[in-house]
Write a protein that holds these residues in place. Structure first.
Motif, PDB file in Angstrom:
ATOM      1  N   VAL A   1      49.880 -50.890  96.877  1.00 23.57           N
ATOM      2  CA  VAL A   1      50.952 -50.290  96.106  1.00 23.57           C
ATOM      3  C   VAL A   1      50.829 -48.593  96.426  1.00 23.57           C
ATOM      4  O   VAL A   1      49.998 -48.152  96.470  1.00 23.57           O
ATOM      5  N   GLN A   2      52.063 -48.267  96.425  1.00 18.93           N
ATOM      6  CA  GLN A   2      52.071 -46.818  96.722  1.00 18.93           C
ATOM      7  C   GLN A   2      51.579 -46.039  95.193  1.00 18.93           C
ATOM      8  O   GLN A   2      51.898 -46.628  94.165  1.00 18.93           O
ATOM      9  N   PRO A   3      51.233 -44.714  95.272  1.00 21.07           N
ATOM     10  CA  PRO A   3      51.064 -44.047  93.927  1.00 21.07           C
ATOM     11  C   PRO A   3      52.392 -43.925  93.093  1.00 21.07           C
ATOM     12  O   PRO A   3      53.452 -43.907  93.759  1.00 21.07           O
ATOM     13  N   GLY A   4      52.289 -44.485  91.827  1.00 19.06           N
ATOM     14  CA  GLY A   4      53.527 -44.158  90.970  1.00 19.06           C
ATOM     15  C   GLY A   4      54.041 -45.792  90.634  1.00 19.06           C
ATOM     16  O   GLY A   4      54.932 -46.079  89.721  1.00 19.06           O
ATOM     17  N   GLY A   5      53.489 -46.490  91.473  1.00 18.24           N
ATOM     18  CA  GLY A   5      53.950 -47.932  91.497  1.00 18.24           C
ATOM     19  C   GLY A   5      53.668 -48.765  90.587  1.00 18.24           C
ATOM     20  O   GLY A   5      52.791 -48.426  89.666  1.00 18.24           O
ATOM     21  N   SER A   6      53.746 -50.002  90.363  1.00 18.43           N
ATOM     22  CA  SER A   6      53.444 -51.003  89.400  1.00 18.43           C
ATOM     23  C   SER A   6      52.965 -52.178  90.100  1.00 18.43           C
ATOM     24  O   SER A   6      53.284 -52.742  91.210  1.00 18.43           O
ATOM     25  N   LEU A   7      52.117 -52.905  89.268  1.00 14.62           N
ATOM     26  CA  LEU A   7      51.683 -54.453  89.438  1.00 14.62           C
ATOM     27  C   LEU A   7      51.252 -55.028  88.368  1.00 14.62           C
ATOM     28  O   LEU A   7      50.841 -54.378  87.400  1.00 14.62           O
ATOM     29  N   ARG A   8      51.213 -56.214  88.411  1.00 15.84           N
ATOM     30  CA  ARG A   8      50.912 -57.103  87.238  1.00 15.84           C
ATOM     31  C   ARG A   8      49.813 -58.107  87.793  1.00 15.84           C
ATOM     32  O   ARG A   8      50.180 -58.984  88.565  1.00 15.84           O
ATOM     33  N   LEU A   9      48.856 -58.109  87.276  1.00 15.28           N
ATOM     34  CA  LEU A   9      47.863 -58.986  87.483  1.00 15.28           C
ATOM     35  C   LEU A   9      47.702 -60.320  86.510  1.00 15.28           C
ATOM     36  O   LEU A   9      48.049 -59.941  85.157  1.00 15.28           O
ATOM     37  N   SER A  10      47.631 -61.367  86.855  1.00 17.65           N
ATOM     38  CA  SER A  10      47.430 -62.399  86.125  1.00 17.65           C
ATOM     39  C   SER A  10      45.633 -63.180  86.467  1.00 17.65           C
ATOM     40  O   SER A  10      45.330 -63.196  87.255  1.00 17.65           O
ATOM     41  N   CYS A  11      45.527 -63.749  85.301  1.00 18.77           N
ATOM     42  CA  CYS A  11      44.260 -64.325  85.326  1.00 18.77           C
ATOM     43  C   CYS A  11      44.258 -65.739  84.600  1.00 18.77           C
ATOM     44  O   CYS A  11      44.601 -65.897  83.363  1.00 18.77           O
TER      45      CYS A  11
END
Length: 115
Positions: free
Chosen positions: A12-22
């Motif tokens: 992901v680019q700086p400033g972006g978002s991600l959602r991790l799941s477990c």
């Protein structure tokens, strides 16, 4: 057999978002405190965020205001919403489950923040 399976990592680019799941299996998920940790090359594994069985949360100072941990017991899943990502957030992110003396880790998911 206990399994913790992380997903959602990527580039992901700086400033972006991600959602991790477990996603957890083989445990009574609602009994367990859950946590996210991360490890960069050459560094020790560090705590990112934790959530108790009752839903109380704690976030490392380095991610406060940017990351949010949450859980859905009905889905046996804990999440880490990561916003305003920085290059220094690049790491392998691990999920951890704890109940009394029972401690389990996932295999990790890579998060790379780069332009």
């Amino acid at each position: 057999q206990v399994q913790l399976v992380e997903s959602g990592g990527g580039l992901v680019q700086p400033g972006g978002s991600l959602r991790l799941s477990c996603a957890a299996s083989g445990i009574i998920f609602s009994d367990y405190a859950m946590g996210w940790y991360r490890q960069s090359p050459g560094k020790q594994r560090e705590l990112v965020a934790t959530i108790t069985s009752g839903g109380s949360t704690n976030h490392a100072d380095s991610v406060k205001g940017r990351f949010t941990i949450s859980r859905v017991n009905a889905k046996n899943t804990v999440y880490l919403q990561m916003n305003s990502l920085k290059s220094e957030d690049t790491a392998v992110y691990y999920c951890k489950a704890v109940w009394l003396s029972h401690i389990y880790w996932g295999q990790g998911t890579q998060v790379t923040v780069s332009s």
